[in-house]
Design a protein around this motif. Structure first.
Motif, PDB file in Angstrom:
ATOM      1  N   ARG A   1       1.113   8.212   0.309  1.00  0.00           N
ATOM      2  CA  ARG A   1       0.943   6.761   0.161  1.00  0.00           C
ATOM      3  C   ARG A   1       0.256   6.446  -1.160  1.00  0.00           C
ATOM      4  O   ARG A   1       0.639   5.523  -1.882  1.00  0.00           O
ATOM      5  N   LEU A   2      -0.749   7.243  -1.504  1.00  0.00           N
ATOM      6  CA  LEU A   2      -1.484   7.053  -2.750  1.00  0.00           C
ATOM      7  C   LEU A   2      -0.558   7.200  -3.961  1.00  0.00           C
ATOM      8  O   LEU A   2      -0.590   6.386  -4.900  1.00  0.00           O
ATOM      9  N   LEU A   3       0.298   8.232  -3.913  1.00  0.00           N
ATOM     10  CA  LEU A   3       1.227   8.473  -5.020  1.00  0.00           C
ATOM     11  C   LEU A   3       2.280   7.373  -5.108  1.00  0.00           C
ATOM     12  O   LEU A   3       2.645   6.929  -6.204  1.00  0.00           O
TER      13      LEU A   3
ATOM     14  N   GLU B   1       1.988   4.258  -4.205  1.00  0.00           N
ATOM     15  CA  GLU B   1       1.360   3.040  -4.732  1.00  0.00           C
ATOM     16  C   GLU B   1       1.163   3.145  -6.246  1.00  0.00           C
ATOM     17  O   GLU B   1       1.357   2.161  -6.980  1.00  0.00           O
ATOM     18  N   ALA B   2       0.793   4.341  -6.727  1.00  0.00           N
ATOM     19  CA  ALA B   2       0.607   4.535  -8.161  1.00  0.00           C
ATOM     20  C   ALA B   2       1.931   4.394  -8.903  1.00  0.00           C
ATOM     21  O   ALA B   2       1.996   3.808  -9.995  1.00  0.00           O
TER      22      ALA B   2
ATOM     23  N   GLU C   1      -1.556  10.284   3.673  1.00  0.00           N
ATOM     24  CA  GLU C   1      -2.350   9.413   2.813  1.00  0.00           C
ATOM     25  C   GLU C   1      -2.137   9.750   1.332  1.00  0.00           C
ATOM     26  O   GLU C   1      -2.116   8.862   0.477  1.00  0.00           O
TER      27      GLU C   1
ATOM     28  N   SER D   1       2.973   0.736  -9.035  1.00  0.00           N
ATOM     29  CA  SER D   1       2.175  -0.084  -9.953  1.00  0.00           C
ATOM     30  C   SER D   1       2.665   0.020 -11.394  1.00  0.00           C
ATOM     31  O   SER D   1       2.380  -0.836 -12.218  1.00  0.00           O
TER      32      SER D   1
ATOM     33  N   LYS E   1      -1.138   5.787 -12.641  1.00  0.00           N
ATOM     34  CA  LYS E   1      -2.490   6.181 -12.246  1.00  0.00           C
ATOM     35  C   LYS E   1      -2.871   5.501 -10.946  1.00  0.00           C
ATOM     36  O   LYS E   1      -2.375   4.418 -10.625  1.00  0.00           O
ATOM     37  N   VAL E   2      -3.780   6.128 -10.211  1.00  0.00           N
ATOM     38  CA  VAL E   2      -4.233   5.580  -8.932  1.00  0.00           C
ATOM     39  C   VAL E   2      -5.231   4.464  -9.199  1.00  0.00           C
ATOM     40  O   VAL E   2      -6.156   4.621  -9.999  1.00  0.00           O
ATOM     41  N   GLN E   3      -5.006   3.330  -8.538  1.00  0.00           N
ATOM     42  CA  GLN E   3      -5.920   2.201  -8.694  1.00  0.00           C
ATOM     43  C   GLN E   3      -7.200   2.480  -7.923  1.00  0.00           C
ATOM     44  O   GLN E   3      -7.168   2.988  -6.790  1.00  0.00           O
ATOM     45  N   SER E   4      -8.327   2.141  -8.515  1.00  0.00           N
ATOM     46  CA  SER E   4      -9.617   2.380  -7.857  1.00  0.00           C
ATOM     47  C   SER E   4      -9.761   1.483  -6.653  1.00  0.00           C
ATOM     48  O   SER E   4      -9.367   0.314  -6.676  1.00  0.00           O
ATOM     49  N   GLN E   5     -10.301   2.037  -5.576  1.00  0.00           N
ATOM     50  CA  GLN E   5     -10.517   1.296  -4.337  1.00  0.00           C
ATOM     51  C   GLN E   5     -11.963   1.455  -3.907  1.00  0.00           C
ATOM     52  O   GLN E   5     -12.586   2.488  -4.176  1.00  0.00           O
TER      53      GLN E   5
END
Length: 311
Positions: A217-219, A221-222, A214, A225, A229-233
């Motif tokens: 995956r987070l990295l 997606e950042a 996870e 984009s 930075k990580v988009q707020s969810q």
């Protein structure tokens, strides 16, 4: 893999030349510390508290401070004088039953590769360990530190596992366990039934590091984009506490139900389904019944006809 150590196993008067490799690797994602304001990397400077100057690593020695505040400085030459096992030898101390080594003592694992054109002695030692089902206790010196280690076999390869010294394992006494009530027979039976439903052979490939997956995956997606930075969810709602599970028996019962093994009673016995007649037998019975029912009227009609002729 790169060998981190070369030497030999001293098995009596037999020497087994080996290379040592780290058996495990860390897949954790590494992070840098940065300034939250502008993202600049944070660096650390080794500064002497006496002269206030930066100190190079080569100019750093080690010091020990006693509980009374007395300080002793040691150099690499001082450490070299300390008693240690031969740096390039792994002496076998004794062979012990494998089950007698408490897993809490195991520390780090290393693979041993034969370092000889004729690895006959290596194969002999590995085969012997497999057949006697015992583990060799050895001394292993790495980076000026001598450890106790276990030598065993894994898939035909010798594996060295460093062990903690006995005084490195903490003695434990929890007051909360002193007055703990013994589990009831009903609870033990239900727990054993639950264990049976969850039992299977160990297959490490069934388990994954979900946290690292996870995080990756987070990295990704950042990065995709383009913002860095990580988009707020939206946060998932916390799971509600189940008020129905009020005691241990209820929790065990619900666990059994969730695992597909509903218990018929508190003793963990399962209800057996009623036996059903085979389809062929049932069909044959139905055919016979139909034939009998059709045959009765026919017999009555024949009797009446015979009575009329006689009249």
């Amino acid at each position: 893999m790169r060998a981190i150590w070369k030497g030999s196993i001293a098995f009596g008067l037999v020497n087994v030349p080996v290379k040592v490799y780290t058996a495990t690797e860390d897949h954790d994602i590494r992070f840098h510390q940065v300034h939250a304001k502008d993202g600049g990397r944070i660096k650390y400077d080794r500064v002497c508290t006496v002269c206030g100057k930066s100190v190079q690593y080569a100019d750093i020695d080690k010091a020990y401070e006693s509980p009374e505040g007395e300080k002793v400085m040691l150099t690499d030459e001082d450490f070299a004088k300390l008693p240690a096992a031969e740096k390039h030898e792994i002496p076998v101390l004794q062979f012990v039953p494998s089950e007698q080594i408490d897993p809490v003592l195991f520390e780090k694992s290393y693979y041993l590769e034969p370092d000889s054109n004729t690895p006959k002695a290596y194969v002999l030692l590995a085969t012997t360990l497999e057949q006697i089902d015992r583990t060799a206790l050895v001394h292993f010196t790495l980076r000026q530190k001598t450890r106790l280690a276990a030598l065993r076999v894994r898939d035909g390869v010798l594996v060295l596992q460093t062990l903690l010294w006995p005084d490195e394992v903490r003695a434990v006494e929890f007051e909360s366990l002193e007055d703990a009530a013994e589990p009831r027979p009903q609870e033990i039976k239900m727990a054993e039934t639950l264990v049976a439903t969850m039992s299977d052979d160990f297959d490490p490939d069934l388990y994954k590091d979900e946290y690292q997956i996870e995080l990756k995956r987070l990295l990704d997606e950042a990065i995709a984009s383009g913002t860095g930075k990580v988009q707020s969810q939206p946060e998932a709602a916390p799971a509600e506490m189940d008020a129905e599970v009020v005691d241990l028996v209820a929790a065990l019962q619900r666990s059994l139900e969730a695992s597909g093994r509903r218990s018929a009673s508190g003793n963990g016995a399962e209800k057996k389904p009623a036996k059903k007649a085979p389809a062929k037998k049932a069909a044959a019975k139905a055919t016979k019944s139909t034939a009998k029912a059709a045959d009765k009227p026919a017999k009555k009609t024949a009797k009446k006809a015979a009575a009329r002729k006689g009249a």
